[in-house]
Write an enzyme that holds these catalytic residues in place. Structure first.
Site, mmCIF file in Angstrom:
data_model
loop_
_atom_site.group_PDB
_atom_site.id
_atom_site.type_symbol
_atom_site.label_atom_id
_atom_site.label_comp_id
_atom_site.label_asym_id
_atom_site.label_seq_id
_atom_site.Cartn_x
_atom_site.Cartn_y
_atom_site.Cartn_z
ATOM 1 N N GLU A 156 13.798 1.410 8.032
ATOM 2 C CA GLU A 156 12.746 1.139 7.052
ATOM 3 C C GLU A 156 12.042 2.423 6.590
ATOM 4 O O GLU A 156 11.839 2.662 5.407
ATOM 5 C CB GLU A 156 11.696 0.192 7.650
ATOM 6 C CG GLU A 156 12.200 -1.176 8.078
ATOM 7 C CD GLU A 156 12.198 -2.196 6.964
ATOM 8 O OE1 GLU A 156 11.912 -1.819 5.807
ATOM 9 O OE2 GLU A 156 12.489 -3.359 7.252
ATOM 10 N N HIS A 203 13.684 0.992 3.546
ATOM 11 C CA HIS A 203 12.788 -0.041 3.031
ATOM 12 C C HIS A 203 13.153 -0.367 1.587
ATOM 13 O O HIS A 203 13.360 0.540 0.776
ATOM 14 C CB HIS A 203 11.355 0.508 3.110
ATOM 15 C CG HIS A 203 10.277 -0.510 3.007
ATOM 16 N ND1 HIS A 203 10.139 -1.565 3.880
ATOM 17 C CD2 HIS A 203 9.243 -0.627 2.125
ATOM 18 C CE1 HIS A 203 9.079 -2.279 3.559
ATOM 19 N NE2 HIS A 203 8.522 -1.739 2.488
ATOM 20 N N SER A 248 8.037 -6.723 2.287
ATOM 21 C CA SER A 248 7.005 -5.723 2.553
ATOM 22 C C SER A 248 5.625 -6.381 2.444
ATOM 23 O O SER A 248 5.327 -7.308 3.190
ATOM 24 C CB SER A 248 7.166 -4.537 1.600
ATOM 25 O OG SER A 248 6.365 -3.453 2.007
#
Length: 499
Positions: free
Chosen positions: A314, A409, A190
Site C-alpha cells: 500500500e 495503494h 481508502s
C-alpha cells in the site's frame, strides 16, 4: 413505455431526465441534498427543495472543492469544475423498471480531501452491463468544508453525514431506477473504505445497506479526537490570518482560499513517515460514536455481509515520492518501528529486512506501515467476524506495477471496475500485459458483482474463495496466478500485533 419514457424517472424530490449511454440509462448530477452554500456551509446536509419541471440529469455535476491529489503520480491527474454545490450522485441502470436489481454504491477515496464519485475512473457502466446491477457513485464534502471541527463554526464529520444522506436517497428512490433498496452493497476504497467501517458503527446509518466491500480501509489511522481536531481548526485559522474571535469569517471566505489554507495546514502537520491528512473524521460521541475496531469486534454491523482486503505494498504509493524517506538514516527508520511496538521492535525490524530482497528505506517503512495502517486492522476485522460466526471474505492484491510502483495503494481499482480505457494516464498500470490485466480484471470484477448479488464472491471464473477463519486465514490472492493462500500475513510476523 417508449425509449424516451425510459429516460424519465420520478423521484421524491422531482422528475429527472437521463440519457442513453452504451445500452444503459444513466442519470448524472442528481442532487441528494441541498447545495451546502451560503448559510448552509458547515451545516449538516439539508433536504433538496422539490422542483416542478423535468430536471436535466445528463451531465456530471461539479466535483467538491479540493487541491491536487497526493496520488496523482500513480493514478493520473484530473481537472474538473469545482463548486460547493457538489452533493450529487450518478446512477447507471439497465432499465428504469420494477426488476429490483442489486445496488452497488461507490464511495471514493482520497484521504477525505480529494476525489469525486463522478470521475470516469469510477464509471459504473461495466458493473451495470456485466452484472445487471444498479450502480450509484456519490460526491461528498472534502477537506475543511467536510471535516473541519471547530466550535462555533463546524461540528465536523459533515462528509460522513453527506454519505448518510446519499444512502437515504438510495433507500427512498432507487426502486424507480430499477434497483432493490433492500439489497444495497456499499463499496469503498481508502477513505471510502474507512467511511464504510464508520458507517457500520453509526446509528444514523443503520439499515441503509446490506453488504460492504472495504478496499484498503485505513483501520490503523485512528479517528481524530475532539481536542486534536479543535487544535487543527485553530491552526487553520492561523494560516488564514484569522483570530479565534474572527472564526465566523470561515463561513463566507471564497472556497479557493479554504482549499489553499488546508493544503498549507497539511504541510505544517506533516511528520516523518506519517501520511494522515489533517481534516479527518472525528470521534464526537454523536455522529461518530467511538473507535471503529472495538465497535466492530463487539458486533456492530454484524448482520452486514463483508468482503475486505488490501494491496501488498500500500505505502509504495506514498513513500516512493517522499524526499525525506531515502535520505533518512538507519536510526530514523528503526525509530519508526520502535514507536510502533514500544518493546520488542527489533525482532520485527530484523524480520522485515529479511523478508525483502532489496530492503531500502522505502521498502522497510512501506512494509511496516502497510501493516500498521491497512492490513492488520483489516485482518482483525475479519477475525472478529469469524468469532461472531459471520463470514468475511479476505483478499490481497499482489500484482506488480511494471513502472516500479509495486502493488501500491489504489492499483486494484482499474481491475475491480474493469475499465482500463479510463486509466490510460495512470502510471501505476502503464505497461501492463493486456492479456494478464484483462484476465485478472475479469476475475475481480465478476467477484465484486457476485458478492453484491449473493453475499459470496464465488463465480465460475474464480477458484473457490473460502471465508476467513482464525485457524487457516485463507486469503484470495490476486496476481498473475489467482487463488486462496493460507495466512499471507505470516504467523510469525503477526505475533507482535497481538500485544
Amino acid at each position: 413505455m417508449t425509449m424516451i419514457d425510459d429516460l424519465v424517472v420520478q423521484t421524491k424530490s422531482g422528475t429527472l431526465r437521463g440519457a442513453r449511454e452504451n445500452g444503459l440509462t444513466v442519470f448524472r448530477g442528481v442532487p441528494y441534498a441541498a447545495a451546502p452554500v451560503g448559510e448552509l456551509r458547515f451545516a449538516p446536509p439539508q433536504p433538496v427543495a422539490p422542483w416542478r419541471d423535468v430536471r436535466d440529469a445528463t451531465r456530471d455535476g461539479p466535483v467538491p472543492p479540493q487541491g491536487r491529489s497526493r496520488l496523482a503520480h500513480v493514478m493520473g491527474d484530473f481537472e474538473r469544475p469545482q463548486s460547493e454545490d457538489c452533493l450529487t450522485l450518478n446512477i447507471w441502470t439497465r432499465a428504469t423498471d420494477g426488476k429490483k436489481r442489486p445496488v452497488m454504491v461507490w464511495i471514493h477515496g482520497g484521504a477525505f480531501s480529494s476525489g469525486a464519485g463522478s470521475l470516469p475512473w469510477y464509471s459504473g457502466e461495466r458493473f451495470a452491463l456485466n452484472g445487471d446491477v444498479v450502480v450509484v457513485s456519490i460526491n461528498y464534502r472534502l477537506g475543511a468544508l467536510g471535516f473541519l471541527c471547530l466550535p462555533g463554526v463546524s461540528p465536523g464529520n459533515l462528509g460522513l453525514l453527506d454519505q448518510v444522506a446519499a444512502l437515504k436517497f438510495v433507500r427512498d428512490n432507487i426502486a424507480a431506477f430499477g434497483g432493490n433498496p433492500d439489497n444495497v452493497t456499499v463499496v469503498g476504497q481508502s477513505a471510502g473504505g474507512a467511511s464504510i467501517s464508520i458507517l457500520m458503527t453509526m446509528p444514523l446509518a443503520a439499515g441503509l445497506f446490506r453488504r460492504a466491500i472495504l478496499q484498503s480501509a485505513p483501520f490503523g489511522r485512528p479517528a481524530r479526537t475532539l481536542e486534536d481536531s479543535h487544535r487543527i481548526g485553530r491552526r487553520f485559522l492561523e494560516v488564514l490570518g484569522l483570530k479565534p474571535e474572527q472564526a465566523d469569517a470561515l463561513k463566507s471566505l471564497p472556497f479557493a482560499k479554504l482549499v489553499a489554507a488546508q493544503g498549507e495546514v497539511g504541510r505544517l502537520e506533516k511528520k516523518f513517515a506519517d501520511t494522515q491528512a489533517p481534516f479527518w473524521p472525528v470521534i464526537d460521541g454523536d455522529v461518530y460514536p467511538g473507535e471503529v475496531g472495538p465497535a466492530l469486534a463487539a458486533g456492530a454491523g454484524r448482520d452486514i455481509d463483508v468482503m475486505v482486503g488490501t494491496t501488498r505494498e500500500e505505502m509504495a504509493a506514498f513513500y516512493g515520492i517522499d524526499p525525506d524517506i531515502p535520505k533518512a538514516d538507519a536510526a530514523a527508520i528503526e525509530g519508526v518501528f520502535a514507536a510502533m511496538f514500544k518493546t520488542g521492535h527489533r525482532a520485527v525490524y530484523d524480520e522485515t529486512r529479511r523478508m525483502r530482497a532489496s530492503s531500502g528505506n522505502a521498502a522497510l517503512l512501506g512494509d511496516l506501515m502497510t501493516d500498521v495502517n491497512f492490513r492488520m486492522g483489516s485482518l482483525r476485522f475479519a477475525e472478529a467476524r469469524a468469532d461472531q460466526g459471520r463470514p468475511a471474505y479476505v483478499f490481497q492484491f499482489d500484482w506488480q506495477s511494471p513502472e516500479g510502483f509495486e502493488a501500491c495503494h489504489c492499483i486494484e481499482i482499474p481491475f475491480v471496475f474493469n475499465n482500463f480505457e479510463h486509466w490510460t494516464d495512470a502510471p501505476m498500470v502503464k505497461g501492463a500485459d493486456p492479456k494478464v490485466a484483462s484476465g485478472l480484471a475479469e476475475a475481480m470484477h465478476r467477484a465484486w458483482i457476485a458478492f453484491a448479488r449473493t453475499g459470496k464472491p464465488d463465480h465460475p471464473g474464480l477458484p473457490v474463495w473460502p471465508a476467513y477463519r482464525r485457524e487457516d486465514r485463507m486469503t484470495m490472492r490476486f496476481d498473475t496466478m489467482i487463488g486462496p493462500v493460507s495466512d499471507l500475513a505470516g504467523l510469525n510476523w503477526r505475533t507482535p500485533w497481538t500485544r
